[in-house]
Design an enzyme around this catalytic site. Structure first.
Site, PDB file in Angstrom:
ATOM      1  N   PRO A  96     -13.920  30.228 -15.262  1.00 17.17           N
ATOM      2  CA  PRO A  96     -12.887  29.384 -14.488  1.00 17.17           C
ATOM      3  C   PRO A  96     -13.008  29.781 -12.920  1.00 17.17           C
ATOM      4  O   PRO A  96     -13.251  30.549 -12.504  1.00 17.17           O
ATOM      5  CB  PRO A  96     -11.613  29.738 -14.733  1.00 17.17           C
ATOM      6  CG  PRO A  96     -11.600  30.511 -16.120  1.00 17.17           C
ATOM      7  CD  PRO A  96     -13.148  31.026 -16.089  1.00 17.17           C
ATOM      8  N   LYS A 147     -17.417  24.277 -10.967  1.00 15.66           N
ATOM      9  CA  LYS A 147     -18.137  23.583 -12.273  1.00 15.66           C
ATOM     10  C   LYS A 147     -17.521  22.002 -11.876  1.00 15.66           C
ATOM     11  O   LYS A 147     -18.477  21.308 -11.487  1.00 15.66           O
ATOM     12  CB  LYS A 147     -17.763  23.782 -13.510  1.00 15.66           C
ATOM     13  CG  LYS A 147     -18.370  25.062 -14.056  1.00 15.66           C
ATOM     14  CD  LYS A 147     -17.902  25.488 -15.280  1.00 15.66           C
ATOM     15  CE  LYS A 147     -16.544  25.608 -15.536  1.00 15.66           C
ATOM     16  NZ  LYS A 147     -15.873  26.895 -14.850  1.00 15.66           N
ATOM     17  N   GLU A 175      -2.913  57.252  -7.529  1.00 15.08           N
ATOM     18  CA  GLU A 175      -4.144  56.483  -6.887  1.00 15.08           C
ATOM     19  C   GLU A 175      -5.315  57.353  -6.265  1.00 15.08           C
ATOM     20  O   GLU A 175      -6.255  57.183  -6.213  1.00 15.08           O
ATOM     21  CB  GLU A 175      -3.488  55.581  -5.866  1.00 15.08           C
ATOM     22  CG  GLU A 175      -2.482  54.665  -6.301  1.00 15.08           C
ATOM     23  CD  GLU A 175      -3.143  53.659  -7.570  1.00 15.08           C
ATOM     24  OE1 GLU A 175      -4.551  53.393  -7.321  1.00 15.08           O
ATOM     25  OE2 GLU A 175      -2.528  53.087  -8.278  1.00 15.08           O
TER      26      GLU A 175
END
Ligand code: ADP
Ligand code: MG
Ligand code: ZN
Length: 633
Positions: free
Chosen positions: A223, A227, A443
């Site tokens: 997506p 296109k 992190e």
């Protein structure tokens, strides 16, 4: 000749209002006429007999009291009967219609079948009116030829009368306003579509030499890769009309409408050839027809009609059908055979250069300060689609406005990258100092494992500011060069990096938190792919144990093996992830001083750049790690 859209709509609206008023009128005449009183009861078969003989004039179905009341004769000879024992007869409505019997239904208020009630009491009069209108309309047109200034009782309205005429948006090619220049990157896709453009421009050239030109091309890709944009650009380049319809528009359609719509679409296209017919999200109608009993007839009819039309049209006229989908594997094979969508145009996620040019293209629409480094942003956004990148530029512009600036700065874009990737900063989430510490260690754990394992993929940013996506912090890695092949070692490193967060928590606090859920999911996905799809485990070797599903939608694979093998796969996946966890644990144990230092620095500053991180990590104080690969500067 078509009436222009506005007039058409106006006459439609008037018509609809008249129809609804008429429906109300009819209903209110029907309703009170059924009298109560001493009512003779008859059997259901007697009732049917009376219907067949035409005696029955009015029928009222009362599902609450579970009885059918009906009247025979009129005037003085009017008589009311009821029947209470009756089967669930689906044909009844049809029978009544055939005999032109007035009928209605009462449904008690608390009944959830309100819609059925509405349908029977209003829908049928409406349907009759529309049906009549449609017939009238058709007759008018027949008499005066198609050019008659028809009342357009149908004209794109989704009910009765609209049967046939589809609400295809026709935009003149020029008006799509899109050309290949508006599509950045995607050079291969453009190249293979260029031939279609040339065919549309000069169909006669191709006909002269006897070449059979592609009838259809299927744009496949994840997506947001452009296109739809590419399809529009083809029409724009060739300067031909563009008919766009989306597969999802067929989904909620009435029975038989889908096929009619397809037929009409191609009829219109035939009149306007050369032109492009674009079917977006074609997977919604083009799904593989299954052999199970539970088939969706409506969809199948639509698909069959599409196949017929694609076979039927005159190829030399210059109609090209473009389709777009992000789930090509679910398409019916019949759609893909030669003569239909025989050409497949992959529209992949943009690579580094592609991302840079997409950013530049969209940056052209907004006011930017001079000298923004788009390359740096492209490097921070591996995996982003064209739509994501366009969105980033827009977010950056919004941010600039919020900050009261008249131009977009580099910082705006950097900030909007985070927003698009991880969501807005979430002010309402206030972490306690201890939680902040845990997140900072988590992190930093990811970052140190990443840096030590693979100096080529340095960290560009670490932050512990909570995001609306639910993330409490994140570590952003950059890609220095584009990779197309990934080795087994690299996958293992990726898993180790994902395990780094949890490993740091374990190492420092001796307990684990829920903060690693997403890491675990991603690590497991990679490990599973290594085993079932990539032939990267010694135990199973090069055997595909699953079928890929939804490649473009990030879906995994579906196992195609015995339960016993599946159990072994699970064990193998667990082993791979465990290996990654140990690799992370080892790296962090060896570098625990740096882990402490960086985590505390991060806790204080909340967001640090890759540079700050590397400065501390490589500072030569006797604790600098031994890198597996020398870090890029
Ligand atoms: P898809 O149909 O593949 O899901 P779209 O064509 O609808 O994607 O793209 C959505 C938007 O993303 C486009 O309108 C455009 O703004 C942007 N975009 C996507 N890919 C590109 C590209 N290659 N070049 C420029 N813009 C792009
Ligand atoms: Mg699209
Ligand atoms: Zn994590």
């Amino acid at each position: 000749m078509q009436m222009d859209d506005k007039k058409k709509r106006q006459s439609m609206i008037v018509y609809v209002i008249v129809a609804i008023v008429a429906a109300f009128a009819i209903r209110s005449v029907l309703y009170p006429s059924l009298t109560s009183g001493a009512i003779e009861e008859v059997s259901y078969s007697d009732f049917l007999g009376k219907v067949d003989s035409g005696e029955v004039k009015q029928v009222q179905l009362d599902t609450g009291a579970s009885q059918i009341r009906f009247t025979t004769g009129d005037g003085d000879s009017k008589k009311t009967y009821k029947t209470t024992q009756f089967p669930n007869d689906d044909d009844l409505v049809k029978k009544l219609q055939d005999k032109h019997v007035d009928f209605s239904a009462t449904i008690p208020d608390q009944n959830s079948n309100l819609w059925l009630y509405m349908l029977i009491s209003y829908g049928i009069p409406l349907l009759l009116i529309f049906g009549g209108g449609w017939l009238l309309n058709r007759r008018l047109r027949k008499q005066m030829g198609d050019d008659a200034p028809s009342m357009n009782f149908g004209g794109g309205f989704g009910m009765g009368g609209g049967l046939g005429r589809s609400n295809v948006r026709e935009v003149k090619g020029k008006e799509t306003g899109v050309t290949f220049k508006d599509v950045a990157g995607q050079d291969e896709a453009k190249e293979s579509l260029a031939e279609i453009v040339s065919f549309l421009e000069h169909p006669e050239k191709y006909a002269a030499i006897g070449a059979r030109c592609p009838r259809g091309a299927l744009l496949v890709g994840p997506p947001g890769t452009g296109k739809t944009l590419l399809a529009k650009a083809v029409a724009g380049e060739a300067n031909v009309p563009f008919f766009q319809i989306s597969g999802s528009e067929f989904v909620e359609m009435f029975v038989g409408r889908g096929a009619a719509k397809v037929r009409d679409l191609f009829k219109q296209a035939n009149e306007k050839a050369p032109c492009i017919v674009f079917i977006d999200e074609i997977d919604t109608i083009g799904k593989r027809r299954d052999t199970s009993l539970n088939t969706n007839d409506e969809r199948e009819q639509t698909l069959n009609q599409l196949l017929t039309e694609m076979d039927g049209f005159d190829n030399h006229k210059g109609i090209v059908v473009l389709g777009a989908t992000n789930r090509p594997e679910s398409l019916d094979v019949a759609l893909l055979r030669p003569g239909r969508f025989d050409r497949r145009v992959p529209v992949e996620l943009p690579d580094l250069a592609g991302r840079e040019s997409i950013l530049k293209l969209h940056a052209g629409d907004v006011k930017m300060v001079e000298g923004v480094d788009f390359g740096a942003i492209a490097r921070q956004t591996p995996g982003a689609s064209g739509a994501d990148l366009a969105n980033m530029i827009n977010e950056a512009a919004l941010r600039a406005v919020r900050c009261g600036r008249s131009r977009v700065t580099q910082e705006d874009i950097t900030e909007s990258v985070d927003v698009v990737i991880a969501g807005e900063k979430k002010k309402s989430t206030v972490l306690s100092e201890h939680e902040k510490e845990v997140v900072a260690y988590h992190e930093t754990g990811h970052a140190i494992v990443a840096a030590v394992q693979n100096g080529r993929r340095p960290v560009s940013k670490i932050t512990i500011v909570p995001r609306t996506s639910g993330a409490l912090g994140f570590t952003m890695q950059t890609e220095e060069d584009e990779r197309y092949l990934t080795t087994r070692e690299e996958y293992k490193e990726q898993i180790a990096v994902l395990c780094g967060g949890r490993a740091a928590e374990e190492l420092i606090f001796g307990q684990v938190t829920s903060g690693a859920a997403n890491d675990i999911e991603r690590a497991t996905k990679i490990a599973r792919a290594m085993v079932t799809q990539l032939g990267m485990s010694e135990r199973f070797g090069m055997v595909a144990l699953g079928e890929t599903r939804n490649r473009y939608l990030g879906g995994g694979s579906e196992l195609t093996c015995s339960d016993e093998t599946a159990t072994q796969i699970d064990a193998e996946v667990r082993a791979i992830v465990e290996e990654g966890r140990q690799m992370a644990m080892k790296t962090l144990t060896e570098n625990r001083f740096k882990l402490h230092e960086i985590a505390h620095y991060l806790q204080k500053k909340e967001t640090i750049t890759g540079e700050e991180f590397m400065n501390i990590l490589t500072r030569d104080d006797g604790f600098a790690p031994k890198f597996k690969q020398e870090p890029a500067e």
